[in-house]
Motif scaffolding. Structure first.
Motif, PDB file in Angstrom:
ATOM      1  N   TYR A   9     108.384  12.322  12.925  1.00 12.70           N
ATOM      2  CA  TYR A   9     109.546  12.719  12.119  1.00 12.70           C
ATOM      3  C   TYR A   9     110.850  12.321  12.811  1.00 12.70           C
ATOM      4  N   TYR A  10     110.964  12.669  14.096  1.00 12.78           N
ATOM      5  CA  TYR A  10     112.245  12.456  14.790  1.00 12.78           C
ATOM      6  C   TYR A  10     112.529  10.989  15.083  1.00 12.78           C
ATOM      7  N   GLN A  11     111.466  10.179  15.248  1.00 10.21           N
ATOM      8  CA  GLN A  11     111.751   8.786  15.582  1.00 10.21           C
ATOM      9  C   GLN A  11     112.313   8.013  14.371  1.00 10.21           C
ATOM     10  N   GLN A  12     112.083   8.540  13.156  1.00 15.42           N
ATOM     11  CA  GLN A  12     112.691   7.911  11.972  1.00 15.42           C
ATOM     12  C   GLN A  12     114.213   8.047  12.011  1.00 15.42           C
ATOM     13  N   GLN A  13     114.686   9.173  12.563  1.00 17.33           N
ATOM     14  CA  GLN A  13     116.121   9.422  12.612  1.00 17.33           C
ATOM     15  C   GLN A  13     116.752   8.835  13.875  1.00 17.33           C
ATOM     16  N   GLN A  14     115.942   8.767  14.934  1.00 21.49           N
ATOM     17  CA  GLN A  14     116.460   8.379  16.246  1.00 21.49           C
ATOM     18  C   GLN A  14     116.830   6.901  16.308  1.00 21.49           C
ATOM     19  N   PHE A  15     115.970   6.060  15.711  1.00 22.16           N
ATOM     20  CA  PHE A  15     116.133   4.617  15.901  1.00 22.16           C
ATOM     21  C   PHE A  15     116.841   3.970  14.722  1.00 22.16           C
ATOM     22  N   THR A  16     117.751   3.054  15.055  1.00 23.82           N
ATOM     23  CA  THR A  16     118.446   2.318  14.000  1.00 23.82           C
ATOM     24  C   THR A  16     117.638   1.097  13.578  1.00 23.82           C
ATOM     25  N   PHE A  17     116.526   0.853  14.245  1.00 18.97           N
ATOM     26  CA  PHE A  17     115.656  -0.287  13.943  1.00 18.97           C
ATOM     27  C   PHE A  17     114.267   0.251  13.591  1.00 18.97           C
ATOM     28  N   PRO A  18     113.479  -0.526  12.831  1.00 17.05           N
ATOM     29  CA  PRO A  18     112.149  -0.040  12.435  1.00 17.05           C
ATOM     30  C   PRO A  18     111.136  -0.156  13.568  1.00 17.05           C
ATOM     31  N   ILE A  19     110.283   0.863  13.708  1.00 16.00           N
ATOM     32  CA  ILE A  19     109.154   0.759  14.639  1.00 16.00           C
ATOM     33  C   ILE A  19     107.889   1.226  13.924  1.00 16.00           C
ATOM     34  N   ASP A  20     106.741   0.784  14.414  1.00 20.31           N
ATOM     35  CA  ASP A  20     105.447   1.154  13.833  1.00 20.31           C
ATOM     36  C   ASP A  20     104.617   1.875  14.892  1.00 20.31           C
ATOM     37  N   THR A  21     103.738   2.734  14.431  1.00 23.74           N
ATOM     38  CA  THR A  21     102.901   3.500  15.362  1.00 23.74           C
ATOM     39  C   THR A  21     101.471   3.550  14.847  1.00 23.74           C
ATOM     40  N   SER A  22     100.521   3.420  15.776  1.00 26.20           N
ATOM     41  CA  SER A  22      99.098   3.507  15.410  1.00 26.20           C
ATOM     42  C   SER A  22      98.413   4.548  16.291  1.00 26.20           C
ATOM     43  N   MET A  23      97.577   5.368  15.652  1.00 25.16           N
ATOM     44  CA  MET A  23      96.740   6.319  16.408  1.00 25.16           C
ATOM     45  C   MET A  23      95.280   6.047  16.064  1.00 25.16           C
ATOM     46  N   ASN A  24      94.531   5.584  17.055  1.00 26.36           N
ATOM     47  CA  ASN A  24      93.087   5.453  16.891  1.00 26.36           C
ATOM     48  C   ASN A  24      92.433   6.677  17.514  1.00 26.36           C
ATOM     49  N   VAL A  25      91.772   7.464  16.706  1.00 27.08           N
ATOM     50  CA  VAL A  25      91.220   8.737  17.185  1.00 27.08           C
ATOM     51  C   VAL A  25      89.696   8.703  17.064  1.00 27.08           C
ATOM     52  N   GLU A  26      89.046   8.912  18.210  1.00 25.97           N
ATOM     53  CA  GLU A  26      87.576   9.020  18.186  1.00 25.97           C
ATOM     54  C   GLU A  26      87.221  10.491  18.397  1.00 25.97           C
ATOM     55  N   ILE A  27      86.419  11.015  17.486  1.00 24.67           N
ATOM     56  CA  ILE A  27      86.096  12.446  17.540  1.00 24.67           C
ATOM     57  C   ILE A  27      84.893  12.657  18.459  1.00 24.67           C
ATOM     58  N   VAL A  28      85.075  13.541  19.442  1.00 24.88           N
ATOM     59  CA  VAL A  28      83.982  13.883  20.365  1.00 24.88           C
ATOM     60  C   VAL A  28      83.487  15.274  19.982  1.00 24.88           C
ATOM     61  N   ALA A  29      82.259  15.365  19.530  1.00 18.83           N
ATOM     62  CA  ALA A  29      81.714  16.640  19.064  1.00 18.83           C
ATOM     63  C   ALA A  29      81.796  17.700  20.159  1.00 18.83           C
ATOM     64  N   ASN A  30      81.848  18.973  19.761  1.00 18.13           N
ATOM     65  CA  ASN A  30      82.085  20.079  20.686  1.00 18.13           C
ATOM     66  C   ASN A  30      81.127  20.073  21.882  1.00 18.13           C
ATOM     67  N   LYS A  31      79.847  19.848  21.582  1.00 15.22           N
ATOM     68  CA  LYS A  31      78.819  19.908  22.642  1.00 15.22           C
ATOM     69  C   LYS A  31      79.078  18.836  23.703  1.00 15.22           C
ATOM     70  N   LYS A  32      79.368  17.642  23.204  1.00 19.49           N
ATOM     71  CA  LYS A  32      79.604  16.526  24.111  1.00 19.49           C
ATOM     72  C   LYS A  32      80.915  16.731  24.882  1.00 19.49           C
TER      73      LYS A  32
END
Length: 817
Positions: free
Chosen positions: A274-297
């Motif tokens: 949310y805040y980086q949309q207001q902070q920067f006067t130029f466009p930036i992109d962000t990627s989150m690759n999330v691997e789910i690790v089950a509780n037991k593991k």
């Protein structure tokens, strides 16, 4: 590096590792001015969305896409109707050119995409399906051989597509319960990929990804070239950036990933997306690759880590050394994490977080990279720009791609991911309509459609067409009100402005384009205007005239309907006039004289004492009035010269005779406006009440205002209240009937709190109070029909509007006498 995407079908992406992802656009939700409780609610929804996935992978993308200003302006033209259509088209075209010259053909929109890896259900792992999988493996082997030898096609079995499509439908119904989502299509994927490979200038909605398919013998065939077509560009990999050369542009791109998180991210106020949309006067992109690790593991991993740390601690103790603070801190964190995982049975998440920064040249890229690092530094997040890994990190952005590098994995909880504010943005107004200004925080253009509320639009929280412009003197409320009325008229609306300060008398000269549709009625104290505001003259129906006559005479004389001696006598005299052939307020005095009782003579004397007082003859006539006020034009301004309005702090008891007469005039004109509201329902109408506080303070004015608002909603008309304080808008009933709200600068803390409460935001929040206090001229807090609140800068664009709507007194030049 090989392109990860093997095949695309609707919102499904099949990759070369045999995985299938379903991608959706998360329709952004407004996050500005939310209270802490509302933020926590959004956080919980997102946390549950993440936590319900016990296994698999999630890919989240925030991209700075482009939207066409010209397309939006052309869309706005479709809203125009009425006699000023051609002039409105001209104005919009001039507006478009001005906006394009200021900010370019396109403006940045932040869009949010989220992909979930689809996992096969356990029931599908049967003997029959194992046979099918073996068959599929052979088919893929032969296809691979054929492809190497002679083919150029990707082949997908239709049964496979159908199997995953069914799973995707289940996932979509689960997601749509908590968030507004839209399944992606091939054009969306085309745009995302082309954008990542340096293509600019094409608006998101206009992108066309040509992906022809052939259907043969229960298979779908797609040319491999068509799949990778959006990646067409020359990429030169340097140590710390990529140089992407398209046909007409060259882009330099750098990638950051998280090296370490050195402090706690406290929610709220840690919403990076949310805040980086207001902070920067130029466009930036962000990627989150999330691997789910089950509780037991996850528990097993944490316990192993704990053992390692304890070994380090023991080793230090055995060798008579002190354990380093890092190890002690890590042990505490591991203990806490272990307890948390054990109690909640939640999964852990392996996060690869990558930020993409692009620029037209290397100097600009360096400057932007420094800004991004500083922003994350302030949030206790250390970013790193790894040498030689730029292409690998670039690939992480591509839908369905896998994590490139394990060196920068962060183990996080669903709480952490939910607190990043994915999907949070600041949205105001409509997608097209009247361009009124821009969002002060994001720079995005704001469009309004004042007549839209009554249409019951999905997502709107009001169906009220009334609007309020509040704020202390000199903040810009009259200017912005004039601007909105002017454009509403241009777009086909009809307006009546009640102008008690006579500030709009020169509009015919200052607005020559629409001068032929401006009607200015100057109600001066000249003899020709005698009786023009007489209730029996100005209103068509005798019943309405009688009602208004009672309101005016009880208001002027102070006779209450609860006065059992005087009120019936006055009421009887008014009724007699209504039933006679000739009707006028002066004749009420004659009827009272006919009654010839001490009470009737006393009332007659009281009313007569007003008749020859200054401009009171506007109200009183014997019914012989030939001229009338016409409202045939699209913009009608009614001005009463010499009105003396009471101070906004004066109580009714303190009103002088002139003030009483002035407010009585406003009540008559506003009642006349009620008649205007009941004209053609297909035309949007505006009744604009400047200095509305003056008659909102008296009982007759209050009752009239509510009638105007209620009638307006049914008759496609908006009542615009221009006033100084939120309190002027009476009780909650009136406030609940106001759709669009505009609040300008205020310095009084009590008034600021009332305004914030009126806008439905936290009135005790010091930041909210500060925003309202520090607004500059022309800036305002705005609440749209969806209940979204933000800060807007009104932007007239045209010099002539600035000149026409400026209500400031002229500045005397040096040398003038």
């Amino acid at each position: 590096m090989a392109h990860p995407i093997k095949y695309i079908e609707d919102n499904l992406v099949f990759n070369h590792d045999g995985e299938v992802f379903a991608y959706y656009e998360l329709i952004p939700y407004n996050y500005s001015f939310l209270s802490s409780d509302e933020k926590v609610q959004v956080h919980d929804n997102f946390r549950q969305l993440i936590a319900q996935n016990r296994d698999g992978k999630i890919h989240a993308l925030q991209l700075a896409t482009e939207s066409s200003i010209r397309a939006t302006q052309e869309q706005s033209k479709k809203e125009i109707t009425g006699r000023l259509k051609e002039i409105a088209y001209e104005k919009i075209d001039e507006q478009t050119e001005a906006l394009v010259s200021m900010i370019g053909d396109n403006q940045v929109d932040y869009r949010f995409f989220i992909g979930f890896k689809l996992l096969l259900n356990e029931q599908e792992v049967s003997v029959k399906n194992i046979g099918k999988d073996i068959q599929k493996a052979f088919a893929e082997f032969f296809h691979g051989v054929n492809h190497k030898l002679m083919g150029d096609f990707v082949s997908m079995p239709m049964s496979e597509i159908e199997r995953f499509s069914k799973m995707e439908q289940l996932l979509e119904s689960k997601l749509s319960r908590r968030f507004h989502i839209r399944p992606l299509g091939k054009d969306d994927f085309g745009y995302i990929i082309a954008h990542l490979y340096g293509q600019t200038g094409i608006p998101f909605d206009d992108y066309d990804y040509h992906l022809p398919k052939r259907y043969e013998d229960k298979k779908v065939l797609v040319k491999k070239y068509d799949i990778i077509k959006p990646t067409r560009c020359l990429i030169e990999e340097k140590q710390r950036y990529l140089r992407m050369e398209q046909e007409d542009t060259t882009t330099y791109v750098a990638y950051f990933t998280i090296n370490s998180i050195v402090g706690e991210l406290d929610f709220p106020n840690s919403e990076i997306f949310y805040y980086q949309q207001q902070q920067f006067t130029f466009p930036i992109d962000t990627s989150m690759n999330v691997e789910i690790v089950a509780n037991k593991k996850a528990l097993s991993t944490v316990r192993n880590k704990k053992k390692e740390l304890k070994d380090l601690d023991s080793h230090a103790w055995e060798s008579d050394n002190e354990t380093s603070t890092n190890v002690v801190d890590a042990l505490e964190s591991v203990d806490e994490l272990e307890t948390n995982l054990d109690q909640t049975k939640e999964s852990m998440y392996k996060l690869s977080y990558v930020v993409r920064v692009s620029a037209k040249n290397l100097d600009e890229l360096k400057q932007r990279c420094d800004e991004v690092k500083d922003f994350y530094d302030d949030l206790s997040i250390k970013l790193v720009r790894p040498f030689g890994d730029m292409l690998g990190l670039h690939n992480e952005f591509i839908p369905s791609s896998k994590r490139y590098i394990n060196d920068y994995i962060q183990y996080v909880t669903s709480d952490f991911l939910a607190g990043l504010g994915f999907g949070a943005t600041q949205m105001l107004g409509e997608n097209s309509g009247i361009y009124v200004g821009y969002n002060l925080d994001t720079g995005r253009n704001i469009y309004l459609q004042p007549s839209l509320a009554s249409q019951g639009i999905k997502g709107s929280v009001t169906n009220a067409l009334a609007s309020a412009f509040i704020g202390s003197l000199g903040g810009g409320k009259s200017f912005s009100n004039n601007m909105l009325v002017y454009y509403s008229v241009l777009f086909g609306g009809q307006a009546i402005i009640v102008d008690p300060k006579a500030e709009r008398g020169k509009w015919k000269e200052t607005l020559p384009d629409i001068a032929h549709e401006i009607n200015i009625v100057n109600l001066t104290s000249e003899n020709d205007n005698k009786g023009l505001l007489d209730p029996y003259v100005i209103l068509k129906l005798p019943k309405d005239s009688e009602s208004l006559a009672i309101d005016i005479l009880t208001f002027l004389t102070g006779i209450s309907s609860r006065d059992s001696e005087k009120f019936p006598v006055l009421r009887k005299a008014i009724r007699s006039v209504t039933q006679s052939e000739q009707r006028g307020l002066l004749l009420v005095i004659d009827e009272l004289r006919k009654e010839d009782t001490p009470i009737s003579n006393s009332i007659a004397d009281h009313i007569e004492s007003f008749v020859d007082y200054d401009f009171a003859h506007l109200l009183f006539s014997d019914g012989n009035v030939t001229q009338s006020i016409s409202l045939e034009k699209q913009l009608n301004i009614i001005q009463v010269a010499d009105l003396v309005l009471p101070d906004s702090n004066s109580s009714f008891e303190e009103y002088t005779t002139m003030e009483l007469l002035s407010v009585a005039m406003l009540i008559v004109i506003s009642t006349f406006a009620l008649d205007f509201i009941h004209s053609d329902r297909s035309i949007f109408k505006i009744v604009d009440l400047d200095e509305a506080w003056s008659f909102l303070q008296v009982a007759q004015g209050k009752a009239l205002s509510m009638r105007l608002v209620r009638a307006g909603r049914a008759m496609n008309a908006g009542v615009y209240f221009v006033t100084q304080n939120a309190d002027d808008l009476l009780d909650e009933k009136m406030k609940n009937n106001i759709g669009l709200k505009f609040a300008f600068r205020s310095t009084d803390l009590v008034e600021i709190k009332k305004t914030l409460e009126f806008f439905g935001v936290d009135k005790e929040d010091e930041n909210n109070q500060k925003r309202l206090r520090e607004l500059e001229n022309g800036q305002c807090l705005v609440s749209d029909i969806y209940g979204r609140v933000g800060v807007m800068q009104f932007h007239p664009i045209f010099e002539e509007l600035l000149h026409a709507f400026d209500t400031r007194p002229p500045v005397r030049n040096e040398g003038e006498k």
